[in-house]
Design a protein around this motif. Structure first.
Motif, mmCIF file in Angstrom:
data_model
loop_
_atom_site.group_PDB
_atom_site.id
_atom_site.type_symbol
_atom_site.label_atom_id
_atom_site.label_comp_id
_atom_site.label_asym_id
_atom_site.label_seq_id
_atom_site.Cartn_x
_atom_site.Cartn_y
_atom_site.Cartn_z
ATOM 1 N N GLY A 105 0.784 -1.233 0.000
ATOM 2 C CA GLY A 105 0.000 0.000 0.000
ATOM 3 C C GLY A 105 0.814 1.281 0.000
ATOM 4 N N LEU A 106 1.882 1.299 0.782
ATOM 5 C CA LEU A 106 2.691 2.513 0.888
ATOM 6 C C LEU A 106 3.340 2.870 -0.446
ATOM 7 C CD1 LEU A 106 5.225 3.314 3.698
ATOM 8 C CD2 LEU A 106 6.067 2.969 1.386
ATOM 9 N N ALA A 108 10.021 -3.444 10.830
ATOM 10 C CA ALA A 108 11.258 -2.742 10.504
ATOM 11 C C ALA A 108 12.413 -3.741 10.598
ATOM 12 C CB ALA A 108 11.463 -1.605 11.488
ATOM 13 N N HIS A 143 2.276 5.853 8.438
ATOM 14 C CA HIS A 143 1.443 4.820 7.803
ATOM 15 C C HIS A 143 1.100 3.668 8.729
ATOM 16 C CE1 HIS A 143 1.800 6.258 3.574
ATOM 17 N NE2 HIS A 143 2.974 6.731 4.005
ATOM 18 N N VAL A 197 -3.306 8.688 7.578
ATOM 19 C CA VAL A 197 -3.795 8.413 6.231
ATOM 20 C C VAL A 197 -5.292 8.086 6.150
ATOM 21 C CG1 VAL A 197 -1.556 7.830 5.242
ATOM 22 C CG2 VAL A 197 -2.859 6.060 6.461
ATOM 23 N N TYR A 245 -2.481 -9.294 11.068
ATOM 24 C CA TYR A 245 -3.471 -8.266 11.406
ATOM 25 C C TYR A 245 -4.536 -8.101 10.326
ATOM 26 C CZ TYR A 245 -1.862 -4.319 8.453
ATOM 27 O OH TYR A 245 -1.569 -3.496 7.400
HETATM 28 C C1 F55 Z 1 7.291 -1.048 3.934
HETATM 29 C C2 F55 Z 1 8.513 -1.064 4.569
HETATM 30 C C3 F55 Z 1 8.562 -0.940 5.935
HETATM 31 CL CL1 F55 Z 1 10.104 -0.985 6.703
HETATM 32 C C4 F55 Z 1 7.425 -0.763 6.682
HETATM 33 C C5 F55 Z 1 6.203 -0.737 6.045
HETATM 34 C C6 F55 Z 1 6.145 -0.875 4.680
HETATM 35 C C7 F55 Z 1 4.846 -0.853 3.977
HETATM 36 O O1 F55 Z 1 4.767 -1.313 2.842
HETATM 37 N N1 F55 Z 1 3.788 -0.298 4.602
HETATM 38 C C8 F55 Z 1 2.559 -0.153 4.061
HETATM 39 O O2 F55 Z 1 2.282 -0.546 2.934
HETATM 40 N N2 F55 Z 1 1.646 0.491 4.813
HETATM 41 C C9 F55 Z 1 0.318 0.740 4.305
HETATM 42 O O3 F55 Z 1 0.260 2.046 3.774
HETATM 43 C C10 F55 Z 1 -0.961 2.273 3.095
HETATM 44 C C11 F55 Z 1 -0.905 3.635 2.460
HETATM 45 O O4 F55 Z 1 -1.001 4.628 3.441
HETATM 46 C C12 F55 Z 1 -2.149 2.121 4.041
HETATM 47 O O5 F55 Z 1 -3.319 2.211 3.280
HETATM 48 C C13 F55 Z 1 -2.099 0.775 4.769
HETATM 49 O O6 F55 Z 1 -3.111 0.718 5.742
HETATM 50 C C14 F55 Z 1 -0.736 0.591 5.405
HETATM 51 O O7 F55 Z 1 -0.635 -0.695 5.985
#
Ligand code: F55
Length: 829
Positions: free
Chosen positions: A135-136, A286, A369, A447, A566
């Motif tokens: 997602g990120l 992390a 996030h 977000v 989760y």
């Molecule tokens: C990638 C690398 C690290 Cl070290 C930590 C997290 C991530 C990662 O991919 N996080 C991620 O995708 N988070 C998501 O972000 C989305 C956009 O904001 C959200 O919709 C979602 O809920 C969240 O889990």
């Protein structure tokens, strides 16, 4: 000074190269030209991949002028620019997107027809660049699309990983990771910029006998730029995504070189060239690995140097930087940009600390996030001292300044100070990257509303007491260009027809005009046909790739996302097995046929997630081969989930599974993509589901499960999964079947642990409510008029979830940035 030969200048101002737009004949000639003269391939020997490359060069030409003239406009009007720093950009395929954004799809389709080829087949040859986890990374890509389309001056900065997200194969039900060779067929889309290079230093010592202290690094490596064009919808504007690679160049391991040890200096360089080699495949934990820290510093050092160089092209003073530049941090991953900018301002431009710090606080903003503690980045002080001694020194100074000048004067006690300190004390001292981000940024956003509220009341509560005005919300969004126009062209035509043109693509609130059509039976039917066609297309893929037959008339129930406890894929499985039991108990009841479709990758080191994938596949095999269920249930785990697979699957979904434990999913964005494509959501009161509920109304969504407050109460009272298992015989039956090997007879205890663990994410507490909601789903699906009405209501009310709206929020509330205006655009000749 830059000189522009007159002839070239004309090209940029009069668009005489390709004006106004090429027809199919010109496109065909251009493709053949590229094939012969750029790729050196005889048309009669060309493979589909060769044709794709040639066509991508031809398409790139058509956006290059926009790309270059956009730069000129920004320079001419000295446009304030936002720099979006992200370790991940999950762009997906570029080719079809660029044709649609430039209104060239028809011309290319016709050109290929004349060549005896099919554009859709050729497009399938493109590798899907997976420079992100989930997602990120995809959010960053949707944002770049919106930034360009809204004409916002913006540059994305990331890493050009040689290997992106691994390729997932399923062998005997288990995930196998293979390297993703996305660059192997060449990358026609990116411009190499060998002259855009910046040295990035590591290690060494800090000489504090001077002021400013002198960092004497042990190693240096060059960051070299590749630019990818990000075309706006509607042409005219295109922004860069600048991706850095690591090159040895002529820089050496300074220490060993001075000792004349040529070979070990080269050896050290070779090791450093691996910096940009591979994306870490962890999405919610992390990693404390040194290479990851090096990657993060590599990204920000090159980017900050580039940002300053760009600023100094326009202004002769460094002091105007905060007026010219906004730097956005996509999660904490690029947070070292803060001490890096401080270092350059203090050590290279001799600014006093306070002045440099004031500039940073105007420049930086940060998006959080996740609230989950295991995902919060902390780096050991020891590692940072080894790798980035000057940065650690600056972080200590920032911390000191913060505690002495901000916290203490307000009379907070030592316990509070211990909690807000950037340095976590303990056996191993650690740098809390999120704390640094909050302290340095003028705005910090979550977000989705619920996530931003929780952020302020839990993770950042102490900081919210110090600076309440710093925290805000920007609810995520998705781009309708990729998620409708590219992914679901039949739906795009449907919308064009009923909304009177394609204006909805850049003004998604126009979808609300559908609200007055939702009771129209013809329109319901027409939409049902669009949905059916997408289901047939997906069924054909599943038949071809997996040799599983599914019925397009069944309800398609879809959960596609990273596999994580989760997100509760295993609760989805509990429902599938429960339904299987019910059907066997009562085979002659009038069951609604369902196809359960799941896809997603597990981090390679995440055992529980991998077990979940295996469980899904074991159950799929077992149920799909049980003749007693006929085709009332089919279970399909589609391997190698990716952006391009999402484009195939999402349009075909009837039901969107968004079933994370309340409070855990920051937002979710696939929930938006599904609803936009007319799927109904079954979901918890988590992330953006809450806002989707508000927009579509409770009758048009299936909400179940405990609220955040109820979840917290359960935790507080010492959650015990057996309180739920022991009180629900049907649940107990499902748990026992899976735990005792009903679906893994060759290894009966395979899933014992997966079922009998702490149930950290309260699957068992939400099970009954989930099953009840699923019964409501069946009931509504059997009344097609009501179902398709609800689907249309969902689409009609998704305007808010356009990433264009998110980006407008960022520009107004966070970056204070103005788009290129109508007057600033060069007029077409
Ligand atoms: C990638 C690398 C690290 Cl070290 C930590 C997290 C991530 C990662 O991919 N996080 C991620 O995708 N988070 C998501 O972000 C989305 C956009 O904001 C959200 O919709 C979602 O809920 C969240 O889990």
């Amino acid at each position: 000074a830059k000189t522009t030969p007159t002839a070239a200048k004309n090209l940029l101002t009069t668009y005489d190269y390709i004006n106004p737009k090429p027809d199919a004949e010109l496109v065909r000639k251009s493709i053949v030209y590229k094939l012969i003269f750029i790729l050196g391939i005889d048309p009669k020997d060309a493979t589909p991949a060769d044709w794709l490359n040639a066509a991508m060069f031809a398409a790139r030409d058509l956006s290059t002028e926009n790309f270059l003239s956009t730069r000129q406009i920004h320079e001419k009007f000295k446009k304030r620019t936002v720099y979006y720093l992200s370790m991940e950009f999950l762009m997906g395929r570029a080719f079809t997107n660029s044709l649609i954004n430039q209104d060239l799809y028809g011309a290319f389709e016709q050109a290929f027809k004349e060549l005896g080829l099919n554009l859709a087949d050729i497009s399938e040859q493109e590798a899907d660049p997976a420079l992100g986890n989930g997602g990120l990374g995809r959010l960053a890509a949707c944002f770049l699309d919106s930034l360009a389309t809204l004409r916002v001056p913006a540059v994305g900065y990331g890493i050009r990983y040689q290997y992106g997200m691994f390729k997932q194969e399923i062998v005997d039900g288990k995930q196998i990771e293979k390297p993703d060779l996305w660059l192997d067929n060449g990358m026609a889309w990116q411009f190499a910029r060998p002259a855009k290079r910046f040295p990035v230093s590591f290690g060494g010592t800090l000489d504090t006998s001077h002021y400013p202290p002198r960092w004497k690094p042990a190693e240096q490596i060059n960051a070299v730029a590749y630019d990818e064009i990000v075309p706006a919808f509607g042409g005219q504007i295109a922004n860069p995504l600048r991706l850095w690679t690591a090159h040895t160049g002529d820089l050496f391991n300074l220490a060993s070189f001075n000792e004349g040890d040529y070979f070990s200096s080269m050896e050290a360089q070779m090791k450093n060239e691996t910096i940009a080699n591979v994306l870490y495949p962890n999405d919610a934990t992390a990693v404390g690995r040194e290479l990851r820290l090096k990657q993060e510093y590599f990204l920000v050092s090159a980017s900050v140097q580039d940002i300053i160089a760009r600023h100094l092209c326009r202004y002769d003073s460094i002091h105007t930087l905060p007026e010219d530049v906004a730097i956005h941090l996509n999660d904490t991953h690029p947070v070292l940009a803060i001490p890096e900018l401080m270092r350059i301002l203090i050590d290279d431009y001799y600014l006093p600390f306070d002045q440099a710090w004031a500039m940073c606080q105007k420049i930086f903003s940060y998006t959080n996030h996740t609230l989950m503690s295991e995902a919060l980045e902390k780096w050991s002080v020891d590692m940072m001292a080894q790798l980035l001694p000057r940065h650690l020194d600056i972080i200590y100074k920032i911390n000191h300044h913060f505690i002495e000048n901000v916290v203490r004067p307000q009379g907070y006690d030592d316990d509070f100070i211990r909690r807000v300190s950037i340095i976590e004390e303990g056996e191993q001292r650690q740098v809390r990257m999120a704390w640094l981000a909050v302290i340095a940024s003028h705005k910090v956003n979550g977000v989705a509303k619920i996530h931003s509220d929780l952020m302020v009341s839990s993770l950042f509560a102490d900081f919210a007491a110090l600076f309440p005005e710093r925290f805000t919300n920007v609810t995520n969004g998705v781009t309708p260009r990729r998620w409708i126009a590219v992914a679901n062209p039949k739906l795009a035509r449907f919308l064009d027809k009923h909304l009177g043109g394609s204006g909805w693509l850049t003004d998604l609130n126009q979808l609300n005009q559908l609200n007055k059509l939702v009771d129209n039976k013809d329109i319901q039917n027409e939409f049902a046909n669009v949905k059916h066609a997408a289901k047939v297309r997906l069924a054909e893929y599943i038949q071809r790739e997996m040799n599983i037959t599914i019925n397009p008339n069944a309800l398609f129930d879809v959960q596609i996302k990273r596999i994580h406890a989760y997100k509760r894929q295993s609760m989805n499985v509990l429902h599938i097995v429960h339904r299987y039991n019910q059907i066997l108990n009562n085979p002659n009841a009038d069951w609604q046929p369902r196809v359960f479709i799941l896809a997603g990758k597990a981090a390679s080191s995440y055992n529980e997630a991998k077990q979940t994938i295996r469980l899904i596949n074991d159950i799929a095999y077992f149920i799909n081969h049980d003749e007693r269920v006929r085709d009332l249930i089919k279970v399909v785990f589609i391997p190698n989930y990716s952006v391009s697979l999402a484009e195939l699957i999402i349009p075909a979904a009837d039901l969107s599974e968004q079933i994370s434990l309340a409070g855990k999913e920051a937002s979710g964005t696939s929930n938006m993509k599904f609803a936009l494509n007319g799927a109904l959501t079954i979901g918890t009161l988590d992330g953006a589901n809450v806002e989707i509920l508000q927009h579509v109304g409770a009758e048009n969504i299936f909400i179940f499960g405990n609220t955040v407050e109820q979840v917290q109460t359960l935790y507080r009272n010492g959650y015990n999964p057996y309180d739920f298992i022991d009180n629900d015989p049907e649940l107990a039956q499902v748990v026992n079947q899976i735990a005792q090997g009903a679906f893994s007879p060759d290894e009966p205890h395979r899933y014992h642990k997966l079922m009998h663990n702490r149930d950290e994410f309260q699957r068992y507490a939400d099970f009954r409510s989930y099953v009840n909601a699923q019964a409501q789903v069946d009931k509504l699906y059997r009344q097609p008029e009501k179902w398709y009405r609800a689907a249309l209501v969902n689409m009609a009310n998704m305007g808010y979830f356009s990433s264009d709206r998110s980006i407008e929020d960022y520009c107004r509330e966070i970056w204070r940035i103005e788009p290129v205006s109508e007057q600033e655009l060069p007029r077409l000749a």
